[in-house]
Design a protein around this motif. Structure first.
Motif, PDB file in Angstrom:
ATOM      1  N   SER A 292      49.067  38.199  42.638  1.00 40.34           N
ATOM      2  CA  SER A 292      48.799  36.766  42.438  1.00 40.34           C
ATOM      3  C   SER A 292      48.608  36.035  43.765  1.00 40.34           C
ATOM      4  O   SER A 292      48.266  34.867  43.783  1.00 40.34           O
ATOM      5  CB  SER A 292      49.921  36.113  41.629  1.00 40.34           C
ATOM      6  OG  SER A 292      51.041  35.864  42.454  1.00 40.34           O
ATOM      7  N   ARG A 293      48.842  36.724  44.864  1.00 40.63           N
ATOM      8  CA  ARG A 293      48.645  36.093  46.169  1.00 40.63           C
ATOM      9  C   ARG A 293      47.379  36.595  46.869  1.00 40.63           C
ATOM     10  O   ARG A 293      47.224  36.440  48.063  1.00 40.63           O
ATOM     11  CB  ARG A 293      49.881  36.316  47.041  1.00 40.63           C
ATOM     12  CG  ARG A 293      51.066  35.573  46.451  1.00 40.63           C
ATOM     13  CD  ARG A 293      52.349  35.764  47.201  1.00 40.63           C
ATOM     14  NE  ARG A 293      53.401  34.956  46.580  1.00 40.63           N
ATOM     15  CZ  ARG A 293      54.683  35.064  46.870  1.00 40.63           C
ATOM     16  NH1 ARG A 293      55.071  35.927  47.784  1.00 40.63           N
ATOM     17  NH2 ARG A 293      55.563  34.298  46.257  1.00 40.63           N
ATOM     18  N   THR A 294      46.489  37.207  46.106  1.00 45.60           N
ATOM     19  CA  THR A 294      45.241  37.681  46.702  1.00 45.60           C
ATOM     20  C   THR A 294      44.117  36.682  46.395  1.00 45.60           C
ATOM     21  O   THR A 294      44.330  35.699  45.671  1.00 45.60           O
ATOM     22  CB  THR A 294      44.850  39.062  46.136  1.00 45.60           C
ATOM     23  OG1 THR A 294      44.621  38.936  44.728  1.00 45.60           O
ATOM     24  CG2 THR A 294      45.945  40.080  46.396  1.00 45.60           C
ATOM     25  N   TYR A 295      42.947  36.959  46.930  1.00 47.83           N
ATOM     26  CA  TYR A 295      41.820  36.018  46.769  1.00 47.83           C
ATOM     27  C   TYR A 295      40.701  36.573  45.911  1.00 47.83           C
ATOM     28  O   TYR A 295      40.428  36.080  44.827  1.00 47.83           O
ATOM     29  CB  TYR A 295      41.337  35.559  48.151  1.00 47.83           C
ATOM     30  CG  TYR A 295      42.438  34.754  48.785  1.00 47.83           C
ATOM     31  CD1 TYR A 295      42.631  33.430  48.415  1.00 47.83           C
ATOM     32  CD2 TYR A 295      43.377  35.350  49.627  1.00 47.83           C
ATOM     33  CE1 TYR A 295      43.700  32.699  48.902  1.00 47.83           C
ATOM     34  CE2 TYR A 295      44.451  34.625  50.121  1.00 47.83           C
ATOM     35  CZ  TYR A 295      44.601  33.309  49.755  1.00 47.83           C
ATOM     36  OH  TYR A 295      45.672  32.598  50.213  1.00 47.83           O
ATOM     37  N   THR A 296      40.064  37.637  46.388  1.00 50.53           N
ATOM     38  CA  THR A 296      38.885  38.155  45.695  1.00 50.53           C
ATOM     39  C   THR A 296      39.156  38.393  44.209  1.00 50.53           C
ATOM     40  O   THR A 296      38.331  38.039  43.359  1.00 50.53           O
ATOM     41  CB  THR A 296      38.462  39.501  46.335  1.00 50.53           C
ATOM     42  OG1 THR A 296      38.584  39.368  47.753  1.00 50.53           O
ATOM     43  CG2 THR A 296      37.050  39.864  45.959  1.00 50.53           C
ATOM     44  N   ASN A 297      40.298  38.968  43.912  1.00 46.64           N
ATOM     45  CA  ASN A 297      40.538  39.396  42.536  1.00 46.64           C
ATOM     46  C   ASN A 297      41.382  38.430  41.719  1.00 46.64           C
ATOM     47  O   ASN A 297      41.057  38.157  40.569  1.00 46.64           O
ATOM     48  CB  ASN A 297      41.167  40.788  42.543  1.00 46.64           C
ATOM     49  CG  ASN A 297      40.201  41.819  43.099  1.00 46.64           C
ATOM     50  OD1 ASN A 297      39.229  42.170  42.444  1.00 46.64           O
ATOM     51  ND2 ASN A 297      40.438  42.252  44.330  1.00 46.64           N
ATOM     52  N   PHE A 298      42.415  37.895  42.314  1.00 48.85           N
ATOM     53  CA  PHE A 298      43.197  36.920  41.546  1.00 48.85           C
ATOM     54  C   PHE A 298      42.326  35.713  41.210  1.00 48.85           C
ATOM     55  O   PHE A 298      42.362  35.198  40.097  1.00 48.85           O
ATOM     56  CB  PHE A 298      44.446  36.483  42.323  1.00 48.85           C
ATOM     57  CG  PHE A 298      45.226  35.409  41.615  1.00 48.85           C
ATOM     58  CD1 PHE A 298      45.783  35.654  40.357  1.00 48.85           C
ATOM     59  CD2 PHE A 298      45.385  34.147  42.165  1.00 48.85           C
ATOM     60  CE1 PHE A 298      46.487  34.656  39.682  1.00 48.85           C
ATOM     61  CE2 PHE A 298      46.082  33.143  41.499  1.00 48.85           C
ATOM     62  CZ  PHE A 298      46.636  33.398  40.258  1.00 48.85           C
ATOM     63  N   HIS A 299      41.533  35.275  42.176  1.00 53.33           N
ATOM     64  CA  HIS A 299      40.699  34.086  41.957  1.00 53.33           C
ATOM     65  C   HIS A 299      39.293  34.427  41.471  1.00 53.33           C
ATOM     66  O   HIS A 299      38.383  33.605  41.609  1.00 53.33           O
ATOM     67  CB  HIS A 299      40.615  33.266  43.247  1.00 53.33           C
ATOM     68  CG  HIS A 299      41.912  32.587  43.615  1.00 53.33           C
ATOM     69  ND1 HIS A 299      42.436  31.548  42.883  1.00 53.33           N
ATOM     70  CD2 HIS A 299      42.793  32.823  44.624  1.00 53.33           C
ATOM     71  CE1 HIS A 299      43.581  31.154  43.440  1.00 53.33           C
ATOM     72  NE2 HIS A 299      43.824  31.904  44.485  1.00 53.33           N
ATOM     73  N   ALA A 300      39.111  35.623  40.914  1.00 55.94           N
ATOM     74  CA  ALA A 300      37.779  36.007  40.419  1.00 55.94           C
ATOM     75  C   ALA A 300      37.245  34.921  39.488  1.00 55.94           C
ATOM     76  O   ALA A 300      37.980  34.398  38.650  1.00 55.94           O
ATOM     77  CB  ALA A 300      37.868  37.346  39.689  1.00 55.94           C
ATOM     78  N   ILE A 301      35.989  34.610  39.644  1.00 53.76           N
ATOM     79  CA  ILE A 301      35.413  33.459  38.960  1.00 53.76           C
ATOM     80  C   ILE A 301      35.271  33.669  37.444  1.00 53.76           C
ATOM     81  O   ILE A 301      35.102  32.721  36.682  1.00 53.76           O
ATOM     82  CB  ILE A 301      34.066  33.062  39.620  1.00 53.76           C
ATOM     83  CG1 ILE A 301      33.619  31.653  39.206  1.00 53.76           C
ATOM     84  CG2 ILE A 301      32.996  34.108  39.365  1.00 53.76           C
ATOM     85  CD1 ILE A 301      34.537  30.557  39.700  1.00 53.76           C
ATOM     86  N   ASP A 302      35.439  34.910  36.994  1.00 48.84           N
ATOM     87  CA  ASP A 302      35.414  35.126  35.533  1.00 48.84           C
ATOM     88  C   ASP A 302      36.790  34.865  34.904  1.00 48.84           C
ATOM     89  O   ASP A 302      36.963  34.991  33.695  1.00 48.84           O
ATOM     90  CB  ASP A 302      34.953  36.556  35.213  1.00 48.84           C
ATOM     91  CG  ASP A 302      35.909  37.607  35.772  1.00 48.84           C
ATOM     92  OD1 ASP A 302      36.916  37.234  36.422  1.00 48.84           O
ATOM     93  OD2 ASP A 302      35.656  38.813  35.554  1.00 48.84           O
ATOM     94  N   GLY A 303      37.781  34.481  35.735  1.00 53.48           N
ATOM     95  CA  GLY A 303      39.096  34.142  35.195  1.00 53.48           C
ATOM     96  C   GLY A 303      39.957  35.347  34.856  1.00 53.48           C
ATOM     97  O   GLY A 303      41.077  35.202  34.355  1.00 53.48           O
TER      98      GLY A 303
END
Ligand code: ARG
Ligand code: ZN
Length: 888
Positions: free
Chosen positions: A809-820
């Protein structure tokens, strides 16, 4: 609303009874433990007809009053109070003056998955009572202002529980029939229930001793399972250092003849300071060079210190109520920071602490769970064991020290102990002791406890060539925060200031006048602490021979953000020459921040760095005289969360990409230098935890990290070689982390080898899970999902959950993936975890609290998941508080 759970500080009322003595008997059994408690009460001010005790998840067997069994309804009732976690046992028809209650309950430690109250970990019994876990064993006035003397008898099967421990001294042992035995412990110091502890099981101890300054011998024992007994040496060494340091630095001596530490694998937090029986998460005790990293070693030493220091700041003087949590935690964090600074490197420690604060506490202050260091209200107290209460709280303590001086601070602390030993007190009491001992008036300093939000100090300066004066204008801005709509008052902010001339030499500050007031002679000193206490103030320095560069907030003298009119050249001068190491580092942080934000605005995949920027960092990298650990800190750029705060609601993955681009461009420009640093700091020497070794490894791995960002075969091979040749975990896992910047043959093979080497060691496996959870390569969520089913993972073990789920939950590319997909994955996990362990579930919910930092699309996606959580029936109070505050 009748079921409003919010508890308010303003509603505090003293408990209307005194509880002098507590006698407990635990008959231990995994699913069927019997707890008998005998409580000797006295009415406190006026006699009352009934008394309320708190309990949670208990089977009530019997209640008797002065030896007479009570009937339900007639003698007692169980009622609900929305402000109380669990149930209230109300006992009626009390006699006047004094009375004795006997209560018998049944509990099931084996099926208790919350890691609170009495539970089992690796087959052993242990307890965690802070904040409100005691009520999971018996009905009790489970609040910190009720202090009593405890006698605890433990009865258990001898073959499965040869070791029986509780607080204080062992006063009796018995062999009973049926293969049972018992031990009775008595703690002579009155304490609140949250400091109670009981441990039973198959444990072995490493034993040692410490002789205190007055010549008292203290037996030290660190208890662990047989297979870990050769991993507790460092913790024992740390404990002895802590005991010595508390005597030398603060005159605080240990007060019993025994000090136990117990190591458990399943533990929600880091560790717990129960009187004379500390309980520790295994990750904060067990260490060998092969299995623990440098930062583990330093962290272990710091937390062993922290829990030990609580004996005075927390146990001897405790908190009146949970709103005052920072009274003990802020102060004890300050003490453990000082311990580490005195024993290791003060400058490195200070920078680490500032990094931590900016990366974790500033976002908390800017997010949905913002709260003052002393919150005026809460729903679930567990949610307030926060960076704000702990680390910002420690910064408040440090400001007292900055303002009062080392000696003045010590006088204040001595007075605090003198006045309040044996009491449960408030942050106001601490403040008063500090002020009274020094005859100081720091009125708006106390606002730091009461106002949330990170202040910004805006600073501009003007040099008058003719008059040789420097005019410094400061203004404080207090941001709006999620916890309140009230207007904020200006606070007392100590701003430590120094001046450099154009060649980088320190300048004397001369005489200072403030807002036209009388000039103060600063006697040639080169750092002064300016007390900013109004919204806006102007300070004039006289006799300054040439235009100076301002070194602002030396040593990070207050937890604020600085905005100044200093130029890039000024910052570069500070980076090279400031006598204050924190400010050298901070100048580099500001330069890097500007460069990253520039790349972010440009939006390109590659950052065009300016030559001056590259040169400034080249000088740092090549500096043979600088502390190596410090160089590696200068080379670690501001975190994404810090950068996001600068720019406001935006796409976090774009900021992350810009940060990476600057790192990569710098690596390209300084490839030769980085390679030289990497090579010259490789060493096959035997591992030693000293500043030199720690610094060398930190710098070597930082250089490798930059090289790895280039993703060139020759550097990847270097990382692999470093991984294979490592003779310690710092280098092994550091190199693995570098390899895993890229998802390729090499990294996959290294991960597999690492697993094969360490599959028997749960703590090392946490590192293995964490590295994979944090890989920023596309589609990493699939891997994380697969790891949930891997035998290395365990949904019952908090450390494993933090290493995989929380780390993701503290990552960017994957936690914040734009597909949710990242958001809904975390939500699934929270829903599952909340049923077994609400504290761990709420830790995983924290990733939602920064939603306002992100772009609209992500805010909507996060909101949809929060609504999914809000709809869930029987959501724990812990998670529900966060969810509702995020949705507000
Ligand atoms: N007092 C402990 C410490 O700071 C932490 C206890 C945390 N407990 C909790 N329920 N959050 O060392
Ligand atoms: Zn603590």
């Amino acid at each position: 609303m009748g079921d409003d759970r919010t508890v308010h500080l303003k509603d505090y009322a003293p408990y209307p009874f005194l509880l002098h003595d507590v006698f407990l008997t635990f008959e231990l059994h995994p699913e069927n433990t019997r707890v008998e408690s005998r409580l000797q009460f006295e009415h406190s001010t006026k006699d009352r007809d009934s008394i309320d005790l708190y309990g949670e998840a208990l089977e009530l067997v019997s209640v008797s009053l002065n030896g007479k069994a009570l009937a339900a309804e007639e003698g007692y009732v169980i009622v609900k109070d929305s402000k109380v976690v669990g149930d209230v046992l109300r006992i009626k028809h009390l006699p006047p003056q004094t009375f004795t209650l006997e209560i018998v309950t049944k509990i099931s430690p084996a099926t208790n998955t919350t890691c609170e109250g009495l539970y089992q970990s690796s087959g052993n019994f242990c307890t965690q009572c802070e904040a409100e876990g005691f009520r999971r064993m018996t009905f009790f006035p489970d609040r910190p202002d009720v202090m009593s003397k405890y006698t605890t008898r433990i009865v258990a099967d001898k073959s499965t529980n040869p070791v029986l421990l509780s607080n204080g001294n062992l006063i009796a042992q018995e062999e009973l029939g049926d293969g049972k035995h018992s031990a009775t412990w008595q703690d002579p110091f009155p304490k609140p229930s949250y400091l109670f502890a009981l441990v039973a099981g198959k444990l072995v101890a490493l034993e040692d001793a410490f002789t205190t300054c007055s010549g008292k011998k203290v037996d030290l024992k660190i208890w662990t399972t047989d297979k870990n007994k050769d991993k507790v040496g460092w913790a024992m060494e740390s404990l002895k250092r802590a005991m010595k340091w508390d005597e030398d630095r603060w005159g605080r001596e240990y007060d019993l003849n025994i000090f136990n530490i117990v190591v458990v694998d399943d533990f929600n937090m880091g560790a717990m300071e129960n009187k004379s029986l500390n309980v520790f998460n295994s990750r904060l005790v067990l260490a060998t060079p092969e299995t623990a990293t440098d930062s583990d070693y330093i962290h272990i030493q710091g937390v062993i210190g922290h829990e030990y220091f609580h004996n005075w700041t927390g146990n001897r003087v405790t908190c009146r109520d949970w709103f005052q949590l920072s009274l003990k935690e802020g102060l004890t964090v300050f003490r453990d920071q000082e311990f580490t600074s005195d024993l290791n490197s003060r400058l490195v420690k200070r920078i680490e602490d500032v990094q931590f604060l900016r990366q974790n506490q500033y976002p908390e202050d800017a997010g949905a769970m913002a709260h003052p260091v002393r919150p005026p209200s809460y729903e679930a107290i567990d949610n307030f064991y926060s960076c704000t209460v702990y680390e910002k709280g420690a910064e408040i303590i440090r400001m007292y020290e900055t303002l009062l001086g080392k000696e003045g601070f010590r006088k204040g602390l001595d007075l605090y102990f003198e006045r309040h030993d044996g009491q449960a007190v408030t942050c106001d009491d601490f403040y008063r002791a500090m002020m009274d001992a020094n005859g100081y008036d720091g009125r708006n300093l106390f606002l730091w406890y009461q106002q949330a939000g990170t202040p910004t100090v805006e600073l501009s300066s003007q040099y008058d060539e003719d008059k040789k004066t420097l005019t410094v204008r400061m203004e404080q801005q207090l941001p709006a925060t999620a916890d309140t709509s009230e207007e904020k008052q200006p606070m007392l902010i100590p701003v430590a200031l120094g001046l450099l001339d154009s060649s980088g030499k320190e300048m004397a500050l001369g005489r200072m006048s403030e807002d036209g007031a009388e000039a103060v002679d600063l006697g040639g000193v080169t750092t002064t602490v300016i007390r900013l206490m109004r919204k806006q103030q102007t300070f004039v320095f006289e006799g300054i021979p040439s235009r100076p560069v301002l070194s602002i907030l030396r040593g990070f003298s207050a937890p604020v953000k600085i905005r100044s009119d200093r130029t890039e050249q000024d910052l570069m001068l500070l980076l090279s020459y400031d006598s204050d190491a924190y400010n050298r580092w901070d100048s580099a942080q500001t330069l890097a921040k500007e460069e990253i934000l520039k790349a972010w605005r440009a939006g390109a995949g590659k950052a065009e760095l300016r030559a001056e920027f590259i040169d400034a960092f080249r000088k740092v990298v090549a500096d043979k005289n600088a502390d190596k650990h410090f160089i590696s800190q200068v080379l670690s750029f501001p975190s994404v969360s810090e950068l996001l705060e600068e720019v406001g609601s935006t796409d976090p993955t774009a900021v992350f990409a810009a940060r990476n681009a600057v790192e990569k461009s710098l690596a390209e420009a300084l490839e030769r230098e980085m390679l030289e640093v990497f090579t010259s700091n490789r060493s096959s020497e035997a591992y030693k935890v000293d500043n030199e070794g720690i610094g060398r490894r930190a710098l070597m791995l930082t250089a490798l990290r930059f090289l790895s960002s280039l993703n060139k075969p020759e550097h990847n091979e270097r990382a692999l070689k470093a991984f294979k040749e490592a003779n310690n975990m710092t280098e092994q896992v550091g190199a693995l982390r570098c390899l895993c910047k890229n998802d390729n043959e090499l990294s996959r093979k290294a991960l597999e080898d690492f697993y094969q080497q360490w599959k028997h060691d749960d703590l090392v496996l946490c590192q293995w899970l964490r590295i994979q959870a944090q890989m920023e390569t596309p589609n990493n969520l699939d891997k994380v999902r697969r790891l949930l089913d891997h035998e290395a993972f365990d949904l019952k073990n908090p450390n494993k959950i933090y290493s995989l789920i929380l780390a993701f939950s503290r990552t960017y590319t994957n936690f914040h993936a734009i597909d949710g997909s990242g958001y809904s994955f975390i939500t699934d996990c929270i829903l599952k975890l909340d049923k077994s362990n609400p504290q761990v579930a709420s830790a995983c919910t924290e990733c939602f609290t920064s939603l306002r930092m992100y772009d609209d699309v992500r805010q909507q996606l996060l909101t949809a998941q929060l609504q999914r959580l809000a709809k869930e029936e029987n959501l724990s109070g812990n998670v529900s508080e966060i969810v509702h505050k995020c949705l507000k």
